[in-house]
Write a protein that holds these residues in place. Structure first.
Motif, mmCIF file in Angstrom:
data_model
loop_
_atom_site.group_PDB
_atom_site.id
_atom_site.type_symbol
_atom_site.label_atom_id
_atom_site.label_comp_id
_atom_site.label_asym_id
_atom_site.label_seq_id
_atom_site.Cartn_x
_atom_site.Cartn_y
_atom_site.Cartn_z
ATOM 1 N N ARG A 87 -5.215 -4.945 -38.142
ATOM 2 C CA ARG A 87 -6.522 -4.631 -38.731
ATOM 3 C C ARG A 87 -6.823 -5.534 -39.931
ATOM 4 N NH1 ARG A 87 -5.709 1.792 -37.934
ATOM 5 N NH2 ARG A 87 -6.554 1.880 -35.826
ATOM 6 N N LEU A 88 -5.795 -5.800 -40.738
ATOM 7 C CA LEU A 88 -5.972 -6.738 -41.860
ATOM 8 C C LEU A 88 -6.312 -8.131 -41.345
ATOM 9 C CD1 LEU A 88 -3.038 -5.734 -44.263
ATOM 10 C CD2 LEU A 88 -5.483 -5.527 -44.715
ATOM 11 N N GLU A 89 -5.646 -8.521 -40.269
ATOM 12 C CA GLU A 89 -5.899 -9.823 -39.662
ATOM 13 C C GLU A 89 -7.353 -9.904 -39.181
ATOM 14 O OE1 GLU A 89 -3.286 -12.427 -36.708
ATOM 15 O OE2 GLU A 89 -4.204 -10.718 -35.686
ATOM 16 N N ARG A 90 -7.845 -8.853 -38.547
ATOM 17 C CA ARG A 90 -9.232 -8.821 -38.071
ATOM 18 C C ARG A 90 -10.202 -9.020 -39.235
ATOM 19 N NH1 ARG A 90 -10.275 -3.487 -35.779
ATOM 20 N NH2 ARG A 90 -10.588 -2.936 -37.950
ATOM 21 N N GLU A 91 -9.956 -8.330 -40.332
ATOM 22 C CA GLU A 91 -10.833 -8.454 -41.496
ATOM 23 C C GLU A 91 -10.746 -9.847 -42.115
ATOM 24 O OE1 GLU A 91 -13.221 -6.333 -42.154
ATOM 25 O OE2 GLU A 91 -12.420 -5.278 -40.410
ATOM 26 N N ALA A 92 -9.559 -10.432 -42.123
ATOM 27 C CA ALA A 92 -9.407 -11.793 -42.648
ATOM 28 C C ALA A 92 -10.179 -12.795 -41.791
ATOM 29 C CB ALA A 92 -7.927 -12.170 -42.718
ATOM 30 N N ILE A 93 -10.119 -12.620 -40.480
ATOM 31 C CA ILE A 93 -10.851 -13.520 -39.578
ATOM 32 C C ILE A 93 -12.351 -13.352 -39.788
ATOM 33 C CG2 ILE A 93 -11.352 -14.070 -37.169
ATOM 34 C CD1 ILE A 93 -8.479 -13.002 -36.539
ATOM 35 N N ARG A 94 -12.809 -12.116 -39.857
ATOM 36 C CA ARG A 94 -14.242 -11.863 -40.024
ATOM 37 C C ARG A 94 -14.785 -12.384 -41.345
ATOM 38 N NH1 ARG A 94 -15.418 -5.854 -37.552
ATOM 39 N NH2 ARG A 94 -15.362 -6.525 -35.378
ATOM 40 N N SER A 95 -13.946 -12.380 -42.375
ATOM 41 C CA SER A 95 -14.407 -12.866 -43.679
ATOM 42 C C SER A 95 -14.026 -14.328 -43.914
ATOM 43 C CB SER A 95 -13.860 -11.986 -44.806
ATOM 44 O OG SER A 95 -12.454 -12.023 -44.819
ATOM 45 N N ALA A 96 -13.488 -14.981 -42.870
ATOM 46 C CA ALA A 96 -13.106 -16.402 -42.909
ATOM 47 C C ALA A 96 -12.047 -16.703 -43.960
ATOM 48 C CB ALA A 96 -14.335 -17.290 -43.094
ATOM 49 N N ASP A 97 -11.154 -15.750 -44.220
ATOM 50 C CA ASP A 97 -10.011 -15.972 -45.115
ATOM 51 C C ASP A 97 -8.814 -16.434 -44.285
ATOM 52 O OD1 ASP A 97 -11.392 -15.203 -47.390
ATOM 53 O OD2 ASP A 97 -10.820 -13.090 -47.173
ATOM 54 N N PHE A 98 -8.926 -17.611 -43.718
ATOM 55 C CA PHE A 98 -7.915 -18.089 -42.782
ATOM 56 C C PHE A 98 -6.573 -18.372 -43.443
ATOM 57 C CE2 PHE A 98 -12.015 -19.363 -40.836
ATOM 58 C CZ PHE A 98 -11.986 -18.450 -39.793
ATOM 59 N N SER A 99 -6.570 -18.621 -44.746
ATOM 60 C CA SER A 99 -5.300 -18.857 -45.443
ATOM 61 C C SER A 99 -4.441 -17.591 -45.464
ATOM 62 C CB SER A 99 -5.552 -19.364 -46.865
ATOM 63 O OG SER A 99 -6.293 -18.406 -47.590
ATOM 64 N N ASP A 100 -5.069 -16.424 -45.393
ATOM 65 C CA ASP A 100 -4.328 -15.160 -45.368
ATOM 66 C C ASP A 100 -3.583 -14.958 -44.051
ATOM 67 O OD1 ASP A 100 -5.400 -14.685 -47.850
ATOM 68 O OD2 ASP A 100 -6.820 -13.150 -47.166
ATOM 69 N N LEU A 101 -3.997 -15.637 -43.000
ATOM 70 C CA LEU A 101 -3.413 -15.412 -41.681
ATOM 71 C C LEU A 101 -1.960 -15.848 -41.598
ATOM 72 C CD1 LEU A 101 -6.392 -16.406 -39.361
ATOM 73 C CD2 LEU A 101 -5.710 -14.136 -40.153
ATOM 74 N N VAL A 102 -1.564 -16.840 -42.363
ATOM 75 C CA VAL A 102 -0.181 -17.322 -42.317
ATOM 76 C C VAL A 102 0.777 -16.234 -42.784
ATOM 77 C CG1 VAL A 102 1.434 -19.040 -43.204
ATOM 78 C CG2 VAL A 102 -0.893 -19.718 -42.616
ATOM 79 N N GLY A 103 0.481 -15.625 -43.924
ATOM 80 C CA GLY A 103 1.324 -14.549 -44.434
ATOM 81 C C GLY A 103 1.332 -13.338 -43.523
ATOM 82 N N LEU A 104 0.172 -13.029 -42.957
ATOM 83 C CA LEU A 104 0.102 -11.904 -42.031
ATOM 84 C C LEU A 104 0.921 -12.170 -40.774
ATOM 85 C CD1 LEU A 104 -3.668 -10.905 -42.285
ATOM 86 C CD2 LEU A 104 -1.703 -9.574 -43.055
#
Length: 112
Positions: A15-32
């Motif tokens: 769910r956090l990943e979905r929100e990161a994608i929707r808000s274009a916070d792609f740098s957060d995806l690596v840690g997730l």
């Protein structure tokens, strides 16, 4: 970590990943991604409902990522078109030889 806790953690991370994608916070995806791998490794025997819920969230995120990537590629193509057009274009003279036409070169004539 119990299977229930690992499954809940993985669902929360998806769910956090979905929100990161929707808000274009792609740098957060690596840690997730690292955290998702650990949560998946902790799962031993999840029940069918949990597996289906995880699968559905993962598919949704995959679709969102594919759409985001398509958007980036479309933006890159558009920028390339704009940059190319700004540099000018090639045409042919009356003898059929290629002739560059550049903006501001005096070779470009505008007609109303």
């Amino acid at each position: 970590m119990s299977d229930t806790n690992a499954a809940e953690e993985l669902i929360s991370l998806l769910r956090l990943e979905r929100e990161a994608i929707r808000s274009a916070d792609f740098s957060d995806l690596v840690g997730l991604s690292d955290r998702k791998e650990r949560a998946m490794a902790a799962l031993t025997k999840p029940d069918g409902d949990t597996v289906e819920k995880i699968r559905a969230l993962a598919r949704e995120n995959q679709t969102l990522l594919a759409s985001a990537l398509a958007g980036v590629r479309a933006a890159q193509a558009r920028l390339k078109t704009i940059v190319t057009a700004a540099k000018g274009f090639e045409s042919y003279d009356k003898e059929g030889r290629p002739r560059p036409i550049r903006r501001g070169s005096g070779d470009f004539e505008r007609r109303a």
